[in-house]
Scaffold this active site. Structure first.
Site, short mmCIF file in Angstrom:
data_model
loop_
_atom_site.label_atom_id
_atom_site.label_comp_id
_atom_site.label_asym_id
_atom_site.label_seq_id
_atom_site.Cartn_x
_atom_site.Cartn_y
_atom_site.Cartn_z
N GLU A 110 36.56 -19.75 29.32
CA GLU A 110 35.71 -19.06 28.34
C GLU A 110 34.48 -19.89 28.00
OE1 GLU A 110 36.08 -16.07 28.07
OE2 GLU A 110 38.05 -15.40 27.38
N VAL B 212 43.87 -31.05 46.11
CA VAL B 212 43.56 -31.76 47.36
C VAL B 212 43.76 -33.27 47.16
CG1 VAL B 212 41.78 -32.28 49.07
CG2 VAL B 212 42.00 -29.96 48.18
N SER B 213 43.21 -33.81 46.07
CA SER B 213 43.35 -35.25 45.84
C SER B 213 44.82 -35.60 45.58
CB SER B 213 42.46 -35.70 44.68
OG SER B 213 42.54 -34.81 43.59
N TYR C 229 38.19 -23.99 29.24
CA TYR C 229 37.30 -24.15 30.39
C TYR C 229 36.70 -22.80 30.80
CZ TYR C 229 35.80 -25.68 35.08
OH TYR C 229 35.09 -25.97 36.22
N ASN D 105 36.64 -23.86 44.51
CA ASN D 105 37.30 -25.17 44.70
C ASN D 105 36.61 -26.02 45.76
OD1 ASN D 105 39.30 -23.17 43.66
ND2 ASN D 105 40.57 -24.99 43.50
N THR E 168 46.95 -18.88 46.50
CA THR E 168 45.92 -19.29 47.46
C THR E 168 44.69 -19.85 46.73
OG1 THR E 168 44.73 -17.17 47.48
CG2 THR E 168 46.61 -17.42 49.02
N ARG E 169 43.98 -20.71 47.46
CA ARG E 169 42.66 -21.18 47.08
C ARG E 169 41.82 -21.26 48.35
NH1 ARG E 169 44.87 -20.45 42.91
NH2 ARG E 169 44.84 -21.69 41.00
P1 NAD Z 1 33.93 -34.29 37.51
O1 NAD Z 1 34.91 -34.32 36.41
O2 NAD Z 1 34.06 -35.30 38.61
O3 NAD Z 1 32.45 -34.42 36.94
C1 NAD Z 1 32.05 -33.98 35.66
C2 NAD Z 1 31.13 -35.05 35.06
O4 NAD Z 1 30.70 -34.61 33.78
C3 NAD Z 1 31.84 -36.38 34.87
O5 NAD Z 1 31.02 -37.42 35.37
C4 NAD Z 1 32.01 -36.47 33.35
O6 NAD Z 1 32.07 -37.79 32.87
C5 NAD Z 1 30.79 -35.72 32.87
N1 NAD Z 1 30.92 -35.18 31.51
C6 NAD Z 1 31.97 -34.49 30.99
N2 NAD Z 1 31.72 -34.16 29.71
C7 NAD Z 1 30.47 -34.65 29.43
C8 NAD Z 1 29.64 -34.63 28.27
N3 NAD Z 1 30.04 -34.04 27.13
N4 NAD Z 1 28.45 -35.24 28.33
C9 NAD Z 1 28.02 -35.83 29.48
N5 NAD Z 1 28.76 -35.89 30.60
C10 NAD Z 1 29.96 -35.28 30.57
O7 NAD Z 1 33.95 -32.82 38.10
P2 NAD Z 1 33.14 -32.17 39.33
O8 NAD Z 1 34.13 -31.63 40.26
O9 NAD Z 1 32.10 -33.10 39.84
O10 NAD Z 1 32.45 -30.93 38.61
C11 NAD Z 1 31.07 -30.91 38.29
C12 NAD Z 1 30.70 -29.56 37.72
O11 NAD Z 1 30.97 -28.54 38.68
C13 NAD Z 1 31.48 -29.19 36.46
O12 NAD Z 1 30.62 -28.53 35.57
C14 NAD Z 1 32.53 -28.25 36.97
O13 NAD Z 1 32.93 -27.34 35.98
C15 NAD Z 1 31.80 -27.55 38.11
N6 NAD Z 1 32.77 -27.02 39.09
C16 NAD Z 1 33.40 -27.86 39.97
C17 NAD Z 1 34.33 -27.34 40.87
C18 NAD Z 1 35.04 -28.20 41.88
O14 NAD Z 1 35.88 -27.69 42.61
N7 NAD Z 1 34.74 -29.48 42.00
C19 NAD Z 1 34.61 -25.96 40.86
C20 NAD Z 1 33.96 -25.16 39.94
C21 NAD Z 1 33.02 -25.70 39.07
N1 UDP Z 2 48.63 -27.49 42.52
C1 UDP Z 2 49.80 -27.87 43.15
N2 UDP Z 2 50.15 -29.20 43.13
C2 UDP Z 2 49.38 -30.15 42.54
C3 UDP Z 2 48.18 -29.75 41.92
C4 UDP Z 2 47.84 -28.41 41.92
O1 UDP Z 2 50.54 -27.05 43.73
O2 UDP Z 2 49.76 -31.33 42.57
C5 UDP Z 2 48.25 -26.05 42.58
C6 UDP Z 2 47.84 -25.46 41.24
O3 UDP Z 2 48.96 -24.98 40.54
C7 UDP Z 2 46.92 -24.34 41.69
C8 UDP Z 2 46.26 -24.90 42.96
O4 UDP Z 2 47.11 -25.96 43.39
O5 UDP Z 2 47.64 -23.20 42.04
C9 UDP Z 2 44.85 -25.45 42.73
O6 UDP Z 2 44.91 -26.33 41.62
P1 UDP Z 2 43.67 -27.20 41.15
O7 UDP Z 2 44.07 -27.88 39.90
O8 UDP Z 2 43.17 -28.04 42.27
O9 UDP Z 2 42.49 -26.15 40.87
P2 UDP Z 2 42.41 -24.72 40.13
O10 UDP Z 2 43.77 -24.27 39.72
O11 UDP Z 2 41.52 -24.96 38.96
O12 UDP Z 2 41.83 -23.83 41.15
#
Ligand code: NAD
Ligand code: UDP
Ligand code: UDP
Length: 312
Positions: free
Chosen positions: A146, A187-188, A144, A173, A209-210
């Site tokens: 890289e 969060v979920s 993810y 996040n 932290t986040r």
């Molecule tokens: P998500 O998993 O809900 O949405 C990603 C969507 O991309 C999904 O609908 C999935 O089916 C689609 N997808 C995956 N691979 C695909 C492919 N090869 N072709 C077509 N569709 C494809 O995640 P999200 O939280 O909505 O994230 C959306 C974007 O924002 C992502 O690029 C993610 O890396 C970026 N992002 C999100 C967060 C966050 O906290 N939500 C943080 C940093 C970056």
């Molecule tokens: N985390 C946690 N419990 C969970 C899911 C995640 O303590 O059930 C922690 C995880 O190890 C990380 C932080 O929460 O330190 C955020 O994780 P998340 O997967 O939401 O996002 P990311 O690590 O990509 O920021």
């Protein structure tokens, strides 16, 4: 009115973006392979006269005619992006090449949904855009991190080499309604566990932290970046600087949900970043953007969403 392509449009962020772009009067083409996205997220849009959904994997070429492209396709939760890591890198890298090739042919402005993961496990705090990051190239998060870093490289090389009109956004996040209940993100997980009366699973000692941004704030920043002045490419951080430990988050969720869940501790996954907080000075000065929704208020909305989902 513009014709706008949203890749990953049936995902968590993508579906909210489609809502916003339609509300502004645009035509929206949502492209998704439904790996982590869900038809339910866009079900309310399927009859909309300016909305179209297309099943397509961005690792394959796509020939359509639009004015703007938002490239969001990519699984975002560690659980999902580590499920098929080779496909994750392909989606970020080959997906970016295809969408950039498309943007080049049709002369469309293109925005990349990049991530705070480009900073890795940072030794600079908070993280500003000029920090190059500390990323393990061979770990379980690398597909993810890289992949997204290489996608940024491609965006800037298409910009320099082919004069493409690019916008690169580093998303921190983000949480809110329409996160997948089994998404695996913190969060979920915490909300679903608290609502189900299950133990709250903290990975490690919970001191990491986040900084959590509510989805409405994130989408307004994304759209503001797409509309920014022609010579502003980013990268720009979009996130909420409010920083919390995972223990603090668990306590907030428990307090707001009520119930009887207890906190349990699980092993910390490999390469889990210890701290994360955006420096949003650039977003403030360039986009006039800053987040408005406090964590308590955003959690309230998100808890209400999961409560109705689990009761349905
Ligand atoms: P998500 O998993 O809900 O949405 C990603 C969507 O991309 C999904 O609908 C999935 O089916 C689609 N997808 C995956 N691979 C695909 C492919 N090869 N072709 C077509 N569709 C494809 O995640 P999200 O939280 O909505 O994230 C959306 C974007 O924002 C992502 O690029 C993610 O890396 C970026 N992002 C999100 C967060 C966050 O906290 N939500 C943080 C940093 C970056
Ligand atoms: N985390 C946690 N419990 C969970 C899911 C995640 O303590 O059930 C922690 C995880 O190890 C990380 C932080 O929460 O330190 C955020 O994780 P998340 O997967 O939401 O996002 P990311 O690590 O990509 O920021
Ligand atoms: N591409 C696409 N749709 C288009 C134009 C290009 O999917 O409308 C893909 C094309 O398949 C190619 C990639 O984008 O693999 C990169 O295109 P570019 O023109 O930059 O490179 P080239 O075709 O010269 O390899």
């Amino acid at each position: 009115m513009k014709r706008i392509l949203v890749t990953g449009g049936s995902g968590f962020l993508g579906s909210h973006l489609c809502d916003q772009l339609l509300a502004e009067g645009n035509e929206v083409l949502c492209v998704d392979n439904y790996f982590t996205g869900r038809r339910e997220n866009i079900a309310h849009l399927l009859q909309h006269p300016r909305f179209e959904a297309m099943r397509h994997d961005v690792t394959f070429p796509l020939f359509v005619e639009v004015d703007q492209i938002y490239n969001l396709a990519c699984p975002a939760s560690p659980v999902h992006y580590q499920f098929d890591p080779v496909q994750t890198t392909k989606t970020s890298v080959i997906g970016a090449i295809n969408m950039l090739g498309l943007a080049k042919r049709i002369k469309a402005r293109i925005l990349q949904a990049s991530t705070s993961e480009v900073y890795g496990d940072p030794e600079v705090h908070p993280q500003a855009e000029d920090y190059w990051g500390r990323v393990n190239p061979i770990g379980i998060r690398s597909c993810y991190d890289e992949g997204k870093r290489c996608a940024e490289t491609l965006f800037f090389d298409y910009h320099r080499q082919h004069r493409l009109d690019i916008k690169v956004m580093r998303i921190f996040n983000t949480y809110g309604p329409r996160m997948h209940p089994n998404d695996g993100r913190v969060v979920s997980n915490f909300i679903v566990q608290a609502l189900s009366g299950d133990d709250i699973t903290i990975y490690g000692d919970g001191s990491q932290t986040r900084s959590f941004c509510y989805v409405d704030d994130l989408i307004s920043g994304m759209v503001a970046l797409m509309k920014s002045r022609d010579d502003f490419t980013g990268p720009v951080n979009i996130g909420n600087p409010g920083e919390f430990t995972m223990l603090e988050l668990a306590e907030k969720v428990l307090k707001q949900v009520g119930g009887t869940s207890k906190i349990t501790f699980r092993p910390l996954p490999q390469d889990d970043p210890k701290q994360r907080q955006p420096d949003i000075s650039l977003a403030k000065s360039e986009l006039g953007w800053e987040p408005r929704v406090a964590l308590e208020d955003g959690l309230q909305e998100t808890i209400a969403y999961f409560r109705s989902l689990l009761n349905a």
